[in-house]
Design an enzyme around this catalytic site. Structure first.
Site, PDB file in Angstrom:
ATOM      1  N   ARG A 145       0.803  -1.218   0.021  1.00 28.33           N
ATOM      2  CA  ARG A 145       0.155   0.105   0.033  1.00 28.33           C
ATOM      3  C   ARG A 145       0.991   1.093   0.134  1.00 28.33           C
ATOM      4  O   ARG A 145       2.025   1.185   0.433  1.00 28.33           O
ATOM      5  CB  ARG A 145      -0.860   0.085   1.276  1.00 28.33           C
ATOM      6  N   LYS A 169      -1.665  -2.770   8.014  1.00 28.06           N
ATOM      7  CA  LYS A 169      -2.849  -2.175   8.793  1.00 28.06           C
ATOM      8  C   LYS A 169      -2.656  -2.800  10.190  1.00 28.06           C
ATOM      9  O   LYS A 169      -2.375  -4.123  10.362  1.00 28.06           O
ATOM     10  CB  LYS A 169      -4.166  -2.386   8.226  1.00 28.06           C
ATOM     11  N   HIS A 247      -2.780   2.171  -5.665  1.00 28.38           N
ATOM     12  CA  HIS A 247      -3.305   1.021  -5.296  1.00 28.38           C
ATOM     13  C   HIS A 247      -3.789  -0.254  -6.475  1.00 28.38           C
ATOM     14  O   HIS A 247      -3.705  -1.187  -6.180  1.00 28.38           O
ATOM     15  CB  HIS A 247      -4.648   1.213  -4.794  1.00 28.38           C
ATOM     16  N   ARG A 250      -0.864  -2.551  -6.678  1.00 29.50           N
ATOM     17  CA  ARG A 250      -1.142  -3.800  -5.576  1.00 29.50           C
ATOM     18  C   ARG A 250      -2.181  -4.639  -6.257  1.00 29.50           C
ATOM     19  O   ARG A 250      -1.654  -5.821  -6.328  1.00 29.50           O
ATOM     20  CB  ARG A 250      -1.857  -3.172  -4.416  1.00 29.50           C
ATOM     21  N   HIS A 273      -3.437  -9.640   3.931  1.00 27.94           N
ATOM     22  CA  HIS A 273      -4.935  -9.713   4.382  1.00 27.94           C
ATOM     23  C   HIS A 273      -5.046 -10.525   5.538  1.00 27.94           C
ATOM     24  O   HIS A 273      -4.478 -11.673   5.642  1.00 27.94           O
ATOM     25  CB  HIS A 273      -5.589 -10.329   3.019  1.00 27.94           C
ATOM     26  N   TYR A 282      -9.462 -11.505  -6.193  1.00 25.39           N
ATOM     27  CA  TYR A 282      -8.493 -11.464  -7.534  1.00 25.39           C
ATOM     28  C   TYR A 282      -8.692 -12.582  -8.221  1.00 25.39           C
ATOM     29  O   TYR A 282      -8.168 -12.848  -9.336  1.00 25.39           O
ATOM     30  CB  TYR A 282      -7.040 -11.434  -6.804  1.00 25.39           C
TER      31      TYR A 282
END
Length: 303
Positions: A145, A169, A247, A250, A273, A282
């Protein structure tokens, strides 16, 4: 209510380790809700589900996108969950509400032609150009990111630059291997370009003593907004569609890995994730990997 919001946001950053971007988003959502409550004479400590429905209707009427409305509701839900734990309210009014069902939209990925034009855009004869090459190569090679890229330090690279350590995150750490082209771009930038961009050595050092990787033309540490701006400059110079963003790199990273035969669990780990369901989006963009998996694994595929 404002004091509780501020305390909650400090809790997110100081205790939960949330990013500055998360803090900003939660404050924006919760301040907006607080202002609506004041205008509607609703007591923040006695908000009912019917009040929340009125607020969501207000956001819809104001033209907010469904995903934005859902993000507002998510922030309010988390805030009141914390309020219950603090004993400030007896129950969470959002628990009585269902989250709005959002349409599934597939991520945008860059085409091979767009990638080639983008990587040709930097002027490799300048320090700034070598920095920009490093930024682009890392975006595509690591699936990072833009905020994670901004958090990279010179010390973030391991095994002679063959891998980089990213903090995602919730300050979750992951190590992503880098291919040779990305290693070469990092080495060229850190050895040949970065030193010439530094005006004052103190400006390139973070409070923790680590040396920020990306340095601006003025010798300052580049944050996510600065890197995003440089990406926009390069994209426009390359004549690439505005739908291509940092993004997008990514998304392209993940899709290309799946098309190349990587399994979903591996891509999940590389992207950072928390849930495999997030990564599964995806698979809709990489049908060849699914076909290949069926051909290789199904017992009747060879008959």
């Amino acid at each position: 209510m404002r004091a509780y919001i501020d305390d909650y946001c400090r809790y997110l950053v100081d205790v939960m380790g949330r990013s500055v971007q998360t803090d900003r988003a939660y404050r924006q959502h919760l301040y907006a809700f607080e202002e609506w409550c004041a205008c509607e004479h609703v007591d923040g400590a006695e908000v009912a589900a019917r009040d929340l429905r009125r607020y969501l209707a207000f956001l819809h009427a104001a033209g907010y996108a469904p995903r934005t409305v859902a993000a507002h509701l998510s922030s309010i839900r988390s805030f009141f969950r914390w309020m219950v734990r603090m004993g400030a309210v007896d129950s969470n009014p959002v628990d009585l509400m269902l989250s709005p069902k959002l349409p599934t939209t597939l991520p945008v990925v860059a085409t091979r032609s767009q990638l080639e034009r983008l990587f040709e855009a930097p002027d490799r004869d300048t320090a700034q150009g070598l920095r920009d090459v490093c930024m682009l190569e890392l975006l595509y090679a690591s699936g990072a990111r833009i905020s994670e890229l901004a958090g990279l330090d010179v010390e973030s690279f391991e095994d002679a630059g063959r891998a980089c350590r990213l903090f995602g995150k919730g300050s979750k750490e992951r190590i992503v291997p880098l291919h040779r082209r990305a290693q070469h771009a990092v080495r060229n930038y850190t050895l040949d370009a970065r030193p010439s961009l530094i005006v004052d050595h103190h400006d390139a050092v973070r409070p923790n003593g680590r040396h920020a990787l990306f340095i601006s033309d003025r010798g300052r540490i580049m944050d996510a907004a600065s890197l995003r701006y440089r990406f926009t400059v390069l994209r426009d110079r390359a004549g690439v569609s505005r739908s291509v963003t940092p993004h997008t790199m990514r998304h392209t990273f993940a899709t290309d890995l799946l098309d190349g035969g990587a399994d979903l669990r591996t891509v999940q780990e590389l992207l950072g994730h928390a849930s495999l369901s997030t990564t599964q989006i995806y698979t809709h963009l990489a049908p060849e990997s699914l076909k290949s998996a069926v051909r290789q694994a199904h017992p009747r595929s060879g008959s």
